[in-house]
Structures are given as structure tokens and as C-alpha cells.
Design a protein around this motif. Structure first.
Motif: not given
Length: 168
Positions: A26, A73, A103-104, A125-126
Motif C-alpha cells: 500500500d 491507514d 481503510s479497506s 482502499k485501494p
């Protein structure tokens, strides 16, 4: 701590981003996207390293770090992106630096909590090139009075302190 090769060049008018993520993949993606848009990028692997790089807790450091934005993140070991956001916003020398949290996980309570604490944006994310383009509007020109005024204005608008009425 990983530092991009152009990070050491001082006096540049480039926008400078501090990218914080525990994932090497990342960090590389963020670095590539921002560099392709002509940003200078410094990457670090944790919130603790970010605070060290920013000089938090270093009483000998009297100079403000030359960074236009922090992108972090949310989920990291030791210190979350939310904790980093809080530390930056509590610092009298750093609070005007825009912070973007990513954040994912799309968790509304987490997103709202970050925005209420002062994050400029919360991205999923992404990271995409369109995100990078949109983030430029949040960046403050380093040391500019206009940048500080813009930051203050954004805070007032966020908390609905300023209201605009049509003149009579």
C-alpha cells in the motif's frame, strides 16, 4: 523508515505528502500515485514513525516539518490512524496539516469518528488516481497565511459556526 529520494531536497515548491501505512504494498501504491501527480512523498510504516518524522516529542526541534498533507491507514499495529490523527490535531505546530484517513473497511461509525476528529477525508482502499486529484484541494501551501486562513475557515464551516445570509 523509508524516505523517498527527493524528500531530502529542501526549498522545493512541490506539494509534500507523508504517507503512513504498515503495508509495504500500500505504501508503494500511494507513493507511485502521488509521485505520478508530481508530489514529493515520504513514506513511513507506522504512526509512531510518523510522529518521530514530524518531530512530535522532540523538544530540540523548533522547525515545523515541511509537509502539506498526511495520508494514513486506519488499521495499523501499535497506533491506529485515528490515534495518529488525534495526536496531530492536538499539536499546536501540526494541527493545520490536513490528515486523510484510509481503510479497506467501510464502517460508518469509524468514518464519522475520524471526520469529527478533524480528518479532511476518509477514503476506501485501494487509493485511485481520482482520489489523488481530489486531495489537492485540501493541501495547504507550506507556511502560507492563506493556507492557515483556509484551514480555519474549513473548521468553522465543518462545525457550522459561520453562516452566510443573503444581504437585504
Amino acid at each position: 523508515m523509508s524516505v523517498s529520494s527527493r524528500e531530502a531536497a529542501s526549498g522545493s515548491s512541490e506539494m509534500h505528502v507523508l504517507a503512513v501505512d504498515d503495508s509495504l504494498l500500500d505504501r508503494k501504491l500511494i507513493e507511485r500515485l502521488f509521485k505520478s501527480s508530481s508530489y514529493r512523498v515520504t513514506t513511513v510504516e507506522s504512526g509512531r514513525r510518523a510522529l518521530e518524522w514530524l518531530g512530535v516529542g522532540n523538544e530540540a526541534s523548533s522547525t515545523k516539518p515541511k509537509v502539506n498533507m498526511i495520508i494514513t491507514d486506519y488499521c495499523m499495529p501499535e497506533m491506529t490512524g485515528f490515534d495518529l490523527l488525534k495526536r496531530v490535531k492536538e499539536s499546536s505546530t501540526l494541527r493545520e496539516i490536513p490528515v486523510v484517513v484510509m481503510s479497506s473497511e467501510n464502517i460508518p461509525t469509524r468514518i464519522n469518528r475520524c471526520l469529527e476528529e478533524g480528518a479532511e477525508e476518509f477514503l476506501l482502499k485501494p487509493l485511485r488516481p481520482s482520489d489523488v486529484s481530489r486531495l489537492r484541494s485540501h493541501m495547504n501551501p507550506l507556511g502560507s497565511v492563506m493556507g492557515r486562513l483556509l484551514s480555519t475557515f474549513k473548521v468553522f464551516m465543518k462545525w457550522n459556526i459561520l453562516t452566510f445570509k443573503k444581504p437585504r
